[in-house]
Design a protein around this motif. Structure first.
Motif, mmCIF file in Angstrom:
data_model
loop_
_atom_site.group_PDB
_atom_site.id
_atom_site.type_symbol
_atom_site.label_atom_id
_atom_site.label_comp_id
_atom_site.label_asym_id
_atom_site.label_seq_id
_atom_site.Cartn_x
_atom_site.Cartn_y
_atom_site.Cartn_z
ATOM 1 N N GLN A 121 -34.643 132.354 -0.589
ATOM 2 C CA GLN A 121 -34.961 133.130 -1.788
ATOM 3 C C GLN A 121 -35.201 132.644 -3.054
ATOM 4 O O GLN A 121 -36.116 133.015 -3.782
ATOM 5 C CB GLN A 121 -33.411 133.874 -2.108
ATOM 6 N N GLU A 178 -17.979 136.290 -9.014
ATOM 7 C CA GLU A 178 -18.825 135.822 -7.991
ATOM 8 C C GLU A 178 -18.814 136.852 -6.982
ATOM 9 O O GLU A 178 -17.820 137.292 -6.254
ATOM 10 C CB GLU A 178 -18.624 134.474 -7.346
ATOM 11 N N GLU A 195 -14.098 125.724 -8.684
ATOM 12 C CA GLU A 195 -13.995 126.776 -7.429
ATOM 13 C C GLU A 195 -12.819 126.139 -6.379
ATOM 14 O O GLU A 195 -12.717 125.159 -6.196
ATOM 15 C CB GLU A 195 -15.217 127.231 -6.823
ATOM 16 N N VAL A 233 -27.852 142.131 -1.878
ATOM 17 C CA VAL A 233 -27.044 141.632 -2.594
ATOM 18 C C VAL A 233 -27.148 141.607 -4.070
ATOM 19 O O VAL A 233 -26.223 141.999 -4.884
ATOM 20 C CB VAL A 233 -26.439 140.176 -2.230
ATOM 21 N N GLY A 269 -10.592 130.730 -7.916
ATOM 22 C CA GLY A 269 -9.976 130.463 -6.761
ATOM 23 C C GLY A 269 -8.676 131.496 -6.472
ATOM 24 O O GLY A 269 -8.396 132.471 -7.352
ATOM 25 N N TYR A 270 -8.175 131.145 -5.184
ATOM 26 C CA TYR A 270 -7.073 132.155 -4.958
ATOM 27 C C TYR A 270 -5.706 132.025 -5.802
ATOM 28 O O TYR A 270 -5.162 133.204 -5.786
ATOM 29 C CB TYR A 270 -6.482 131.664 -3.718
ATOM 30 N N PRO A 325 -19.086 135.693 5.168
ATOM 31 C CA PRO A 325 -20.358 135.278 5.183
ATOM 32 C C PRO A 325 -20.658 134.134 5.964
ATOM 33 O O PRO A 325 -22.127 134.053 6.376
ATOM 34 C CB PRO A 325 -20.561 135.161 3.709
ATOM 35 N N GLU A 370 -6.093 126.620 -6.092
ATOM 36 C CA GLU A 370 -5.192 127.326 -5.360
ATOM 37 C C GLU A 370 -3.915 127.052 -5.896
ATOM 38 O O GLU A 370 -2.854 127.642 -5.725
ATOM 39 C CB GLU A 370 -5.298 126.851 -3.852
ATOM 40 N N ARG A 408 -19.618 140.361 2.630
ATOM 41 C CA ARG A 408 -18.846 140.701 3.619
ATOM 42 C C ARG A 408 -19.694 141.723 4.690
ATOM 43 O O ARG A 408 -20.498 142.627 4.268
ATOM 44 C CB ARG A 408 -17.487 141.427 3.659
ATOM 45 N N LEU A 446 -27.763 132.423 -4.324
ATOM 46 C CA LEU A 446 -28.987 132.712 -3.642
ATOM 47 C C LEU A 446 -29.203 131.500 -2.571
ATOM 48 O O LEU A 446 -28.956 130.225 -2.822
ATOM 49 C CB LEU A 446 -30.172 132.104 -4.909
ATOM 50 N N SER A 447 -30.032 131.933 -1.764
ATOM 51 C CA SER A 447 -30.208 130.861 -0.627
ATOM 52 C C SER A 447 -31.583 130.152 -0.931
ATOM 53 O O SER A 447 -32.317 130.687 -1.862
ATOM 54 C CB SER A 447 -30.329 131.660 0.777
HETATM 55 N N1 LIG Z 1 -10.169 127.988 0.643
HETATM 56 C C1 LIG Z 1 -10.345 128.698 -0.355
HETATM 57 N N2 LIG Z 1 -11.477 129.356 -0.614
HETATM 58 C C2 LIG Z 1 -11.667 129.977 -1.528
HETATM 59 C C3 LIG Z 1 -10.747 130.038 -2.645
HETATM 60 N N3 LIG Z 1 -11.464 130.978 -3.766
HETATM 61 C C4 LIG Z 1 -12.575 131.224 -3.217
HETATM 62 N N4 LIG Z 1 -12.673 130.905 -1.756
HETATM 63 C C5 LIG Z 1 -13.723 131.419 -1.045
HETATM 64 O O1 LIG Z 1 -14.701 130.183 -1.469
HETATM 65 C C6 LIG Z 1 -16.116 130.751 -1.163
HETATM 66 C C7 LIG Z 1 -16.571 130.672 -2.391
HETATM 67 O O2 LIG Z 1 -18.176 130.899 -2.454
HETATM 68 P P1 LIG Z 1 -19.372 129.716 -2.302
HETATM 69 O O3 LIG Z 1 -18.612 128.477 -2.529
HETATM 70 O O4 LIG Z 1 -20.344 130.434 -2.934
HETATM 71 O O5 LIG Z 1 -19.610 130.194 -0.671
HETATM 72 C C8 LIG Z 1 -20.115 131.140 -0.224
HETATM 73 C C9 LIG Z 1 -21.666 131.323 -0.284
HETATM 74 O O6 LIG Z 1 -22.024 129.932 -0.258
HETATM 75 C C10 LIG Z 1 -21.766 132.102 1.220
HETATM 76 N N5 LIG Z 1 -22.022 133.485 0.238
HETATM 77 C C11 LIG Z 1 -21.186 134.497 0.392
HETATM 78 N N6 LIG Z 1 -21.853 135.677 -0.113
HETATM 79 C C12 LIG Z 1 -23.148 135.349 -0.179
HETATM 80 C C13 LIG Z 1 -24.119 136.110 -0.434
HETATM 81 O O7 LIG Z 1 -24.408 137.164 -1.017
HETATM 82 N N7 LIG Z 1 -25.303 135.256 -0.530
HETATM 83 C C14 LIG Z 1 -25.772 134.034 -0.186
HETATM 84 N N8 LIG Z 1 -26.877 133.499 -0.055
HETATM 85 N N9 LIG Z 1 -24.468 133.440 0.184
HETATM 86 C C15 LIG Z 1 -23.226 134.125 0.093
HETATM 87 O O8 LIG Z 1 -20.823 132.167 1.648
HETATM 88 C C16 LIG Z 1 -19.981 131.144 1.203
HETATM 89 C C17 LIG Z 1 -18.693 131.650 1.688
HETATM 90 O O9 LIG Z 1 -17.950 132.706 1.125
HETATM 91 P P2 LIG Z 1 -16.811 133.339 1.318
HETATM 92 O O10 LIG Z 1 -16.237 133.118 2.919
HETATM 93 O O11 LIG Z 1 -16.776 134.674 0.668
HETATM 94 O O12 LIG Z 1 -15.824 132.288 0.736
HETATM 95 C C18 LIG Z 1 -15.878 132.337 -0.794
HETATM 96 C C19 LIG Z 1 -14.531 132.318 -1.135
HETATM 97 O O13 LIG Z 1 -13.812 133.585 -0.449
HETATM 98 C C20 LIG Z 1 -9.755 129.294 -2.707
HETATM 99 O O14 LIG Z 1 -8.944 129.184 -3.707
HETATM 100 N N10 LIG Z 1 -9.494 128.674 -1.702
#
Ligand SMILES: Nc1nc2c(ncn2[C@@H]2O[C@@H]3COP(=O)(O)O[C@H]4[C@@H](O)[C@H](n5cnc6c(=O)[nH]c(N)nc65)O[C@@H]4COP(=O)(O)O[C@H]3[C@H]2O)c(=O)[nH]1
Length: 947
Positions: free
Chosen positions: A787, A723, A901, A758, A922-923, A738, A904, A727, A783-784
């Motif tokens: 978009q 995915e 997703e 992106v 996940g982590y 994000p 952990e 950042r 995708l937002s």
């Molecule tokens: N606590 C925990 N967190 C985990 C774990 N594994 C993954 N994550 C985090 O969960 C988020 C997964 O992305 P998401 O649900 O699509 O949720 C994303 C997504 O909705 C949005 N996002 C990130 N990049 C983009 C992008 O390029 N475009 C759009 N539209 N939204 C984005 O930002 C959200 C947050 O992104 P991130 O901060 O990168 O945070 C990511 C990731 O770092 C885990 O085991 N535990």
């Protein structure tokens, strides 16, 4: 007066004359007093003197006799003692004699020589004249001695004097009494009647009013009084008659003079009237010749007096009118004595014809014989012109487009024009004579009309809006111009009203006002008007010390809908939202539209902040139901920020700003919720603003970077996809996640460009990995909503795929559940189009939205992504475990893949594996990694759960 003069001329030399003069000037009363006094006093004095003389003589004789008797007695008594020469016997006798006070001394001499036998002398008794008397003392025949006695007559004198005083007193009393009686008699019998006579005589001489004296006494004075009274009465009567005649004569003279004067004045007045009359007046004789003409007549005809007087009047009457005029004179004036006004034309030798009104009055002499005719002519030029003007005014009155109504001073309508009947629906006959109040709009307070009345009555004119009632009962607002017509004395006469129906203009004005105040689309108060309302409410709250709340409402993802489905749909949606917002409020609260998808709510009836949260919850609840617009079923969630008055701001701007900040806070906290303002929110709001500004430049500066989080197949542990997670390499703040900027980018409409970057970068990188020879994997891109709902999304992606050379099957798109349910129909179409391109589609955060299972079937997606919030608490939390299990089963039943997703822990892994989940992310497997690290990871091969 004459007497006085003669008095002063009396020579003062002769005493007799002086006395005579004095006597003649004495009043009758004084004379009487004098006469009576002298008459009584003289006999009184003489009588007194005579009586006194007689008395003196008598007393003297009596005294002599007594002297003789004393002498005799003593001579006899002393005979023996002297004979005996006995002093003891003689002395007592002498002493006894001496007891008489009139005896001064007693001397007894003997015939023998020597000393007297007895001698007693009391000289102090001597007061008057003394008399010495002697007598011989005989003894037998012998003279033996002599007795000598000295007598004093003082006693006699005193007795005489006392007698005199008595007489004088007696006479005095008699005199006074007599005088009084005489005066009394004199006054009553003579002086008083005389005075009355005198007054009568004076009244007679002065011709005074009759005193009405009545004489009853029968004496001479009474007779004289009566005669005088009769004479006075006669004289008075005669004078009265004379006076009456005199006055009548005088009155006669005065009246005659007055009549003459009045006659002269009347003549002068009528002459003046004749001369100064504005009407032309002339006197014609019985032959019709002018005898006299006033200046107005000469001016009317334009001829001098000489050219008119003596000429037949008919010469000056226009030929056409001559016989008519003659007829009026002969058959009206001569027969009836006068004629009514009639119109003819005069012929003026130098100025042509002149319309006049004519009139004639017959002149008669004192015997009633006709001697001529007064001819009165009046210039009609001005009157005719006025009549023409009136005719014109009447035409204007009747043909003007404005209704005109004339009201008499008694408030009754006296005339109306045609426009009036057209506009108000009354026929003239129906309304004329009616009180003007019948036209009042009954729903308007009488006071309003009274004020209007007072305005034009005081000012003379007034214009303004007046509500009127038509005959049909309908009411309308008119622009009325009201003019008061006053007579020459300034008294209010008629009132003229010009009435223009301005209902249309008024309606237009109201529409304009409405447009100026209300948002044309939602019909809610617009920004400016809402501010007015709010400021009013704040001022009121300030006065009463109560609370208010301002709710800032922003629709989540509205821009997406607007941009993707078009403005019409967006507009319809906003209308619906506005309507539901309105429904969510209580009476007294207000909602306004600030613009776009921003609404504000003003809560007036507020006991505490909690009340605001109830309303906010109700708003959330009301908006939660999907909206159906043009066959689109749309889900729009709001984010609300609440600012309270006075705690969070005391003016409207501050309250709106703070509610806005709170609203952002709500958005940051997952949207579809509300937040109360707190002091630190402003700092956050400022920060958001700063972020927004920096975001705008971040793309140009190439500050974004993608990290990739592996997605592994549970069956093999192989990385089957990644995915792409964005950042922001902030120049000052370092790497920013994000969540800190994507919502802002979405909110501020920046997500389109970022999202495109992106997509392009993820595709490029994936193709690069493939080019590096790494095993091909899917790259999932978030995708937002904005978009997703872009019309040309498929086109854009095609372009990017083409540009980067990535095969469509290696690209997966993740769309959150809340986004796809916003508009189910569009989503279905979009997803179908994307699917047709060969892309993979996943529903992100599955389970958090409101997607109906029926839709799910129609969404042509490949994968469901169990939201991290559920995974987090499995397997410990029964609910989350159940949901996760249900999602996995659902996916399997629908033939979809399922990925969890946020995995952990190994327990989560085991649970998911056991439930049949296909993939995990996940982590536990790996955090999101930079591209290079991910490549290394890929190169390392499959991931296995340690232990
Ligand atoms: N606590 C925990 N967190 C985990 C774990 N594994 C993954 N994550 C985090 O969960 C988020 C997964 O992305 P998401 O649900 O699509 O949720 C994303 C997504 O909705 C949005 N996002 C990130 N990049 C983009 C992008 O390029 N475009 C759009 N539209 N939204 C984005 O930002 C959200 C947050 O992104 P991130 O901060 O990168 O945070 C990511 C990731 O770092 C885990 O085991 N535990």
């Amino acid at each position: 007066m004459d007497t006085a003069v003669s008095t002063s001329n009396v020579p003062a030399t002769s005493p007799w004359l002086r006395i005579k003069h004095w006597l003649t000037h004495l009043s009758l009363r004084q004379v009487f007093v004098l006469v009576v006094a002298v008459g009584l006093l003289a006999p009184g004095v003489i009588f007194t003197l005579l009586m006194l003389e007689w008395r003196r003589h008598e007393l003297t004789l009596q005294f002599r006799a007594e002297q003789e008797r004393v002498l005799e007695t003593l001579a006899l008594g002393l005979r023996q003692p002297l004979w005996d020469l006995s002093l003891n016997a003689g002395q007592p006798l002498v002493d006894t004699a001496m007891k008489d006070a009139r005896i001064v001394s007693v001397q007894v001499d003997g015939t023998f020589p020597g000393e007297p036998f007895i001698a007693v002398n009391l000289p102090e008794r001597r007061q008057g004249v003394v008399t010495h008397l002697s007598r011989p003392v005989h003894f037998g025949d012998q003279v033996i001695g002599k007795v000598t006695i000295t007598f004093d007559d003082g006693d006699l004198r005193r007795r005489l004097a006392a007698q005199g005083r008595e007489y004088v007193l007696l006479i005095g009393v008699m005199l006074v009494v007599s005088l009084l009686l005489i005066l009394l008699l004199l006054d009553s019998r003579f002086l008083v009647p005389l005075r009355r006579l005198s007054e009568q005589a004076r009244a007679l001489t002065n011709h005074e009013a009759p005193p009405g004296t009545v004489w009853t006494r029968e004496d001479e004075i009474g007779d004289l009084g009566r005669q005088l009274e009769w004479a006075r009465g006669e004289l008075h009567r005669l004078f009265g008659e004379l006076n009456d005649k005199n006055e009548a004569l005088e009155q006669d003279i005065v009246e005659r003079v007055q009549t003459e004067e009045a006659l002269r004045a009347s003549e002068a007045k009528y002459r003046e009237l004749f001369i100064s009359n504005l009407d032309g007046i002339c006197v014609v004789d019985m032959d019709g010749r002018v005898q006299d003409a006033n200046p107005a007549m000469l001016a009317l005809l334009g001829v001098p007096s000489a050219a008119l007087v003596g000429r037949p009047m008919g010469q000056f009457v226009a030929e056409d009118w001559r016989s008519y005029d003659d007829h009026m004179m002969q058959h009206r004036v001569l027969v009836d004595g006068h004629c009514n006004e009639y119109e003819i034309e005069l012929y003026r030798p130098s100025a042509g014809l002149l319309p006049v009104s004519a009139k004639g009055v017959l002149m008669r002499d004192v015997d009633g014989r006709a001697i001529g005719i007064w001819r009165i002519l009046r210039d009609l030029t001005e009157r005719k012109a006025a009549a023409q003007r009136m005719e014109l005014a009447a035409k204007v009155f009747d043909n003007t487009a404005e209704a005109i109504m004339v009201i008499a001073p008694d408030n009754r309508i006296t005339s109306v024009n045609r426009a009036f009947t057209d506009i108000l629906g009354y026929h003239a006959d129906e309304i004329v004579g009616q009180p003007s109040s019948v036209l009042r709009d009954p729903s308007v307070e009488t006071r309003v009309y009274e004020e209007i009345n007072a305005n034009y009555t005081n000012g003379g004119a007034w214009q303004g809006e007046v509500p009127f009632r038509r005959k049909s009962g309908g009411v309308f607002t008119a622009w009325a111009q009201i003019n008061v017509v006053r007579d020459v004395t300034g008294r209010i006469g008629d009132v003229v009203l010009l009435i223009r129906d301005i209902s249309d203009a008024k309606a237009a004005q109201e529409r304009i006002l409405h447009l100026a105040r209300f948002d044309a689309l939602t019909v809610l108060p617009n920004r400016a008007y809402f501010r007015e309302l709010a400021e009013e409410a704040i001022a009121e709250a300030h006065r009463h010390g109560v609370h208010r709340a301002l709710l800032f409402v922003d629709l989540d993802h509205f821009k997406t809908i607007n941009d993707s489905l078009g403005h019409d749909v967006g507009d319809q949606l906003l209308k619906e939202v506005a309507s539901r917002l309105n429904d969510a409020l209580r009476a007294g609260d207000a909602v306004g539209r600030l613009g776009g998808d921003e609404f504000v709510i003003l809560l007036r009836n507020l006991d505490s902040g909690e009340d605001a949260s109830y309303v906010a919850s109700r708003v959330l609840e009301r908006l939660a139901r999907p909206f159906v617009v043009d066959e689109h079923e749309l889900v729009v969630t709001p984010s609300l920020g609440i600012a309270l008055y006075p705690e969070d701001g005391e003016d409207y701007d501050t309250l709106v700003r703070n509610a806005d900040a709170a609203m952002y806070h709500a958005k940051e906290h997952g949207r579809n919720t509300f937040r109360f303002y707190t002091a630190d929110m402003n700092a956050r709001a400022r920060e958001i603003l700063a972020v927004e500004n920096q975001l705008r430049r971040a793309l140009e500066r190439d500050e974004f970077v993608l990290h990739y989080q592996p997605q592994v197949a549970m069956s093999s542990g192989a990385i089957v996809g990644v995915e792409a997670l964005i950042r922001w390499r902030h120049p000052e703040r370092g790497l920013i996640g994000p969540m800190q900027f994507i919502p802002i980018a979405e909110e501020r409409g920046l997500i389109g460009d970022i999202g495109e970057w992106v997509l392009r970068e993820a595709c490029r990188q994936n193709r690069a990995w493939q080019d590096e020879g790494l095993p091909p994997i899917e790259v999932a891109v978030n995708l937002s909503a904005m978009q997703f709902y872009r019309r040309d999304l498929a086109e854009d992606i095609t372009g990017i795929l083409k540009e980067t050379g990535l095969d469509a099957r290696w690209l997966a798109l993740e769309v959150t559940e809340s986004v796809i349910v916003q508009d189910v129909e569009s989503t279905i179409a979009t997803l179908a189009a994307l699917k047709a391109m060969g892309l993979k589609l996943a529903i992100d955060d599955f389970g958090t939205g409101y997607s109906s299972l029926s839709y799910l079937k129609r969404f042509k997606v490949d994968k469901l992504k169990v939201d991290r919030s559920f995974v987090m608490d499995i397997p410990g939390d029964a609910d989350d475990s159940a949901i996760t299990r249900a999602v996995v089963n659902l996916a399997r039943n629908l033939g979809l893949q399922v990925i969890a997703e946020g995995v952990e822990t190994p327990e989560q892994w085991s649970f998911l594996k056991q439930e049949g989940c296909d993939e995990v992310q996940g982590y536990l497997v790996s955090p999101p990694l930079p591209a290079i690290d991910l490549a290394n990871r890929l190169a390392r091969g499959a991931w296995t759960l340690q232990g």
